[in-house]
Design a protein around this motif. Structure first.
Motif, PDB file in Angstrom:
ATOM      1  N   GLN A   1      43.860  11.787  38.559  1.00 60.35           N
ATOM      2  CA  GLN A   1      45.147  11.200  38.191  1.00 60.35           C
ATOM      3  C   GLN A   1      46.251  11.562  39.181  1.00 60.35           C
ATOM      4  OE1 GLN A   1      46.220  12.019  34.040  1.00 60.35           O
ATOM      5  NE2 GLN A   1      44.085  12.529  33.610  1.00 60.35           N
ATOM      6  N   VAL A   2      46.059  12.631  39.911  1.00 58.21           N
ATOM      7  CA  VAL A   2      47.111  13.148  40.784  1.00 58.21           C
ATOM      8  C   VAL A   2      47.295  12.259  42.014  1.00 58.21           C
ATOM      9  CG1 VAL A   2      47.802  15.087  42.228  1.00 58.21           C
ATOM     10  CG2 VAL A   2      46.707  15.509  40.053  1.00 58.21           C
ATOM     11  N   LYS A   3      48.556  11.975  42.317  1.00 60.89           N
ATOM     12  CA  LYS A   3      48.878  11.247  43.539  1.00 60.89           C
ATOM     13  C   LYS A   3      49.345  12.261  44.575  1.00 60.89           C
ATOM     14  CE  LYS A   3      51.517   7.341  45.370  1.00 60.89           C
ATOM     15  NZ  LYS A   3      52.530   6.283  45.068  1.00 60.89           N
ATOM     16  N   LEU A   4      48.492  12.529  45.533  1.00 59.64           N
ATOM     17  CA  LEU A   4      48.782  13.548  46.533  1.00 59.64           C
ATOM     18  C   LEU A   4      49.602  12.974  47.690  1.00 59.64           C
ATOM     19  CD1 LEU A   4      45.278  15.265  46.766  1.00 59.64           C
ATOM     20  CD2 LEU A   4      47.287  16.115  45.562  1.00 59.64           C
ATOM     21  N   PRO A   5      50.391  13.805  48.358  1.00 58.80           N
ATOM     22  CA  PRO A   5      51.103  13.359  49.555  1.00 58.80           C
ATOM     23  C   PRO A   5      50.123  12.856  50.619  1.00 58.80           C
ATOM     24  CG  PRO A   5      51.945  15.479  48.811  1.00 58.80           C
ATOM     25  CD  PRO A   5      50.713  15.195  47.992  1.00 58.80           C
ATOM     26  N   LYS A   6      50.559  11.924  51.439  1.00 55.00           N
ATOM     27  CA  LYS A   6      49.692  11.350  52.479  1.00 55.00           C
ATOM     28  C   LYS A   6      49.171  12.422  53.430  1.00 55.00           C
ATOM     29  CE  LYS A   6      51.736   6.712  52.475  1.00 55.00           C
ATOM     30  NZ  LYS A   6      52.477   5.697  53.278  1.00 55.00           N
ATOM     31  N   ALA A   7      49.983  13.427  53.693  1.00 50.51           N
ATOM     32  CA  ALA A   7      49.576  14.476  54.632  1.00 50.51           C
ATOM     33  C   ALA A   7      48.330  15.210  54.170  1.00 50.51           C
ATOM     34  CB  ALA A   7      50.722  15.474  54.827  1.00 50.51           C
ATOM     35  N   CYS A   8      48.076  15.221  52.857  1.00 50.31           N
ATOM     36  CA  CYS A   8      46.921  15.968  52.339  1.00 50.31           C
ATOM     37  C   CYS A   8      45.606  15.369  52.809  1.00 50.31           C
ATOM     38  CB  CYS A   8      46.967  16.010  50.809  1.00 50.31           C
ATOM     39  SG  CYS A   8      48.345  16.981  50.165  1.00 50.31           S
ATOM     40  N   SER A   9      45.553  14.049  52.932  1.00 55.74           N
ATOM     41  CA  SER A   9      44.328  13.405  53.404  1.00 55.74           C
ATOM     42  C   SER A   9      43.956  13.906  54.794  1.00 55.74           C
ATOM     43  CB  SER A   9      44.519  11.879  53.415  1.00 55.74           C
ATOM     44  OG  SER A   9      43.365  11.232  53.910  1.00 55.74           O
ATOM     45  N   GLN A  10      44.958  14.037  55.665  1.00 52.96           N
ATOM     46  CA  GLN A  10      44.704  14.532  57.018  1.00 52.96           C
ATOM     47  C   GLN A  10      44.277  16.000  57.004  1.00 52.96           C
ATOM     48  OE1 GLN A  10      48.450  13.764  58.911  1.00 52.96           O
ATOM     49  NE2 GLN A  10      48.020  11.581  59.225  1.00 52.96           N
ATOM     50  N   ILE A  11      44.884  16.774  56.121  1.00 52.65           N
ATOM     51  CA  ILE A  11      44.547  18.201  56.043  1.00 52.65           C
ATOM     52  C   ILE A  11      43.117  18.388  55.558  1.00 52.65           C
ATOM     53  CG2 ILE A  11      45.054  20.339  54.791  1.00 52.65           C
ATOM     54  CD1 ILE A  11      48.018  19.428  54.867  1.00 52.65           C
ATOM     55  N   PHE A  12      42.704  17.620  54.558  1.00 52.96           N
ATOM     56  CA  PHE A  12      41.340  17.735  54.035  1.00 52.96           C
ATOM     57  C   PHE A  12      40.307  17.310  55.070  1.00 52.96           C
ATOM     58  CE2 PHE A  12      43.220  16.822  49.572  1.00 52.96           C
ATOM     59  CZ  PHE A  12      43.579  18.151  49.439  1.00 52.96           C
ATOM     60  N   ARG A  13      40.657  16.335  55.912  1.00 56.18           N
ATOM     61  CA  ARG A  13      39.702  15.819  56.895  1.00 56.18           C
ATOM     62  C   ARG A  13      39.698  16.607  58.197  1.00 56.18           C
ATOM     63  NH1 ARG A  13      41.903  10.477  55.212  1.00 56.18           N
ATOM     64  NH2 ARG A  13      40.335   9.423  53.951  1.00 56.18           N
ATOM     65  N   ALA A  14      40.741  17.358  58.447  1.00 54.45           N
ATOM     66  CA  ALA A  14      40.892  18.041  59.723  1.00 54.45           C
ATOM     67  C   ALA A  14      39.786  19.058  59.964  1.00 54.45           C
ATOM     68  CB  ALA A  14      42.244  18.727  59.788  1.00 54.45           C
ATOM     69  N   LYS A  15      39.438  19.226  61.212  1.00 58.02           N
ATOM     70  CA  LYS A  15      38.434  20.229  61.582  1.00 58.02           C
ATOM     71  C   LYS A  15      38.999  21.623  61.378  1.00 58.02           C
ATOM     72  CE  LYS A  15      35.941  17.542  65.078  1.00 58.02           C
ATOM     73  NZ  LYS A  15      35.539  17.498  66.509  1.00 58.02           N
ATOM     74  N   SER A  16      38.106  22.554  61.138  1.00 56.21           N
ATOM     75  CA  SER A  16      38.485  23.952  61.092  1.00 56.21           C
ATOM     76  C   SER A  16      38.428  24.518  62.487  1.00 56.21           C
ATOM     77  CB  SER A  16      37.524  24.732  60.177  1.00 56.21           C
ATOM     78  OG  SER A  16      37.571  26.093  60.483  1.00 56.21           O
ATOM     79  N   LYS A  17      39.242  25.531  62.733  1.00 58.26           N
ATOM     80  CA  LYS A  17      39.243  26.161  64.060  1.00 58.26           C
ATOM     81  C   LYS A  17      37.896  26.780  64.389  1.00 58.26           C
ATOM     82  CE  LYS A  17      41.380  30.366  62.194  1.00 58.26           C
ATOM     83  NZ  LYS A  17      42.578  31.243  62.267  1.00 58.26           N
ATOM     84  N   TYR A  18      37.088  27.064  63.351  1.00 59.44           N
ATOM     85  CA  TYR A  18      35.784  27.694  63.590  1.00 59.44           C
ATOM     86  C   TYR A  18      34.726  26.688  64.059  1.00 59.44           C
ATOM     87  CZ  TYR A  18      37.927  31.529  61.045  1.00 59.44           C
ATOM     88  OH  TYR A  18      38.757  32.527  60.644  1.00 59.44           O
ATOM     89  N   PHE A  19      35.070  25.387  64.027  1.00 60.41           N
ATOM     90  CA  PHE A  19      34.066  24.386  64.388  1.00 60.41           C
ATOM     91  C   PHE A  19      34.558  23.495  65.513  1.00 60.41           C
ATOM     92  CE2 PHE A  19      30.779  25.045  61.335  1.00 60.41           C
ATOM     93  CZ  PHE A  19      31.400  25.657  60.274  1.00 60.41           C
ATOM     94  N   HIS A  20      35.522  23.948  66.289  1.00 56.19           N
ATOM     95  CA  HIS A  20      36.000  23.158  67.416  1.00 56.19           C
ATOM     96  C   HIS A  20      34.964  23.135  68.529  1.00 56.19           C
ATOM     97  CE1 HIS A  20      40.620  22.946  66.679  1.00 56.19           C
ATOM     98  NE2 HIS A  20      39.922  22.231  65.844  1.00 56.19           N
TER      99      HIS A  20
END
Length: 301
Positions: free
Chosen positions: A282-301
């Motif tokens: 039900q939650v409408k998350l900010p658009k920025a959250c989609s990018q944060i969830f998809r972003a690579k971790s520094k440990y897998f660059h």
């Protein structure tokens, strides 16, 4: 060619494992962000609200520190904005200095924040923490104990008073140390605990007791909520706390008998109720959250 093929397979496996590029629409039964165990490689930011947000550049709270121990490690809910992590470390150090006891730390946020599948509706943007009232664990707890031990309630069964055999001045001192931190916005406790604090307060206590807010539950832990940090322009604050200590007639509401809401008249035509979606859907998350969830971790660059 063979080397390139293998490298592609490894990259694909890692991407699938951390869920970096999974579309939000594919998270039907269990959202993929709940499986992310490493923060993204970005400056720390609390994004959105406490009930609809996420966490960029999260910081993990070590399992053990001076004056504290983290419980329920298998949940992976020990991440927060640096303000929150530093606050917990500072509170525990202060408790240790004043011989208040060992701070047992419950849930913070997930690695990148976001809504939980079950449990909390808040704790989404790295600024919330549940801290137990148990204070007697002055020895290192085993991993099994951290999963099996439970937090005890300080409130009587009727919800009107604290338990005299459990409540102590150390609990009041712990809450005072927490609420006196200028970066703390408010602290949620059971109404009976707020009432107990009001009984013994002086005018000098009004500033910190004002931050202690009565709320449902919270008999076995208190919930700390930090203010939006200066480095987080996309963080949305909660409405300001009302003026005064909160020890006035407004506190009586929590102990009054409330009339049940009137029942709605049944409709003549039977209506098939729609299945209720879980809160995370039900939650409408900010658009920025989609990018944060998809972003690579520094440990897998």
């Amino acid at each position: 060619m063979m080397f390139n093929s293998r490298r592609k397979l490894v990259t694909l496996a890692l991407t699938s494992a951390i869920g970096c590029f999974t579309p939000l629409s594919m998270a039907a039964k269990s959202p993929f962000w709940t499986k992310l165990t490493i923060p993204n490689d970005a400056p720390a930011q609390a994004i959105g609200t406490y009930q609809a947000g996420c966490l960029a550049g999260g910081k993990s709270l070590p399992p053990n520190g001076k004056g504290y121990q983290v419980m329920r490690l298998t949940r992976g809910r020990f991440y927060g904005h640096p303000d929150l992590v530093d606050f917990i470390k500072g509170l525990a150090a202060g408790m240790d200095k004043h011989n208040v006891g060992t701070l047992l730390v419950g849930d913070l946020s997930m690695a990148r924040g976001g809504p939980f599948v079950r449990g909390h509706r808040s704790h989404q943007n790295g600024l919330d923490a549940d801290l137990w009232y148990n204070l007697e664990k002055d020895r290192p707890l085993s991993l099994h104990e951290r999963e099996a031990l439970g937090a005890y309630s300080l409130v009587t069964a009727n919800g009107r008073t604290v338990k005299p055999r459990l409540w102590s001045n150390n609990h009041q001192q712990m809450l005072k140390l927490a609420a006196s931190n200028p970066k703390v916005d408010r602290i949620f406790v059971n109404a009976a605990i707020k009432k107990q604090l009001c009984k013994t307060k002086t005018s000098a206590d009004d500033d910190w007791i004002r931050k202690i807010r009565p709320w449902w539950g919270h008999a076995d832990h208190f919930h700390v909520r930090m203010k939006c940090p200066a480095d987080s322009p996309q963080c949305k604050s909660q409405a300001p706390i009302p003026k005064g200590s909160g020890c006035d007639k407004s506190l009586n509401w929590w102990f009054a008998k409330h009339k049940p809401a009137p029942k709605k008249k049944p409709s003549k035509k039977p209506v098939k109720p729609k299945p209720k979606l879980p809160y995370w859907q039900q939650v409408k998350l900010p658009k920025a959250c989609s990018q944060i969830f998809r972003a690579k971790s520094k440990y897998f660059h």
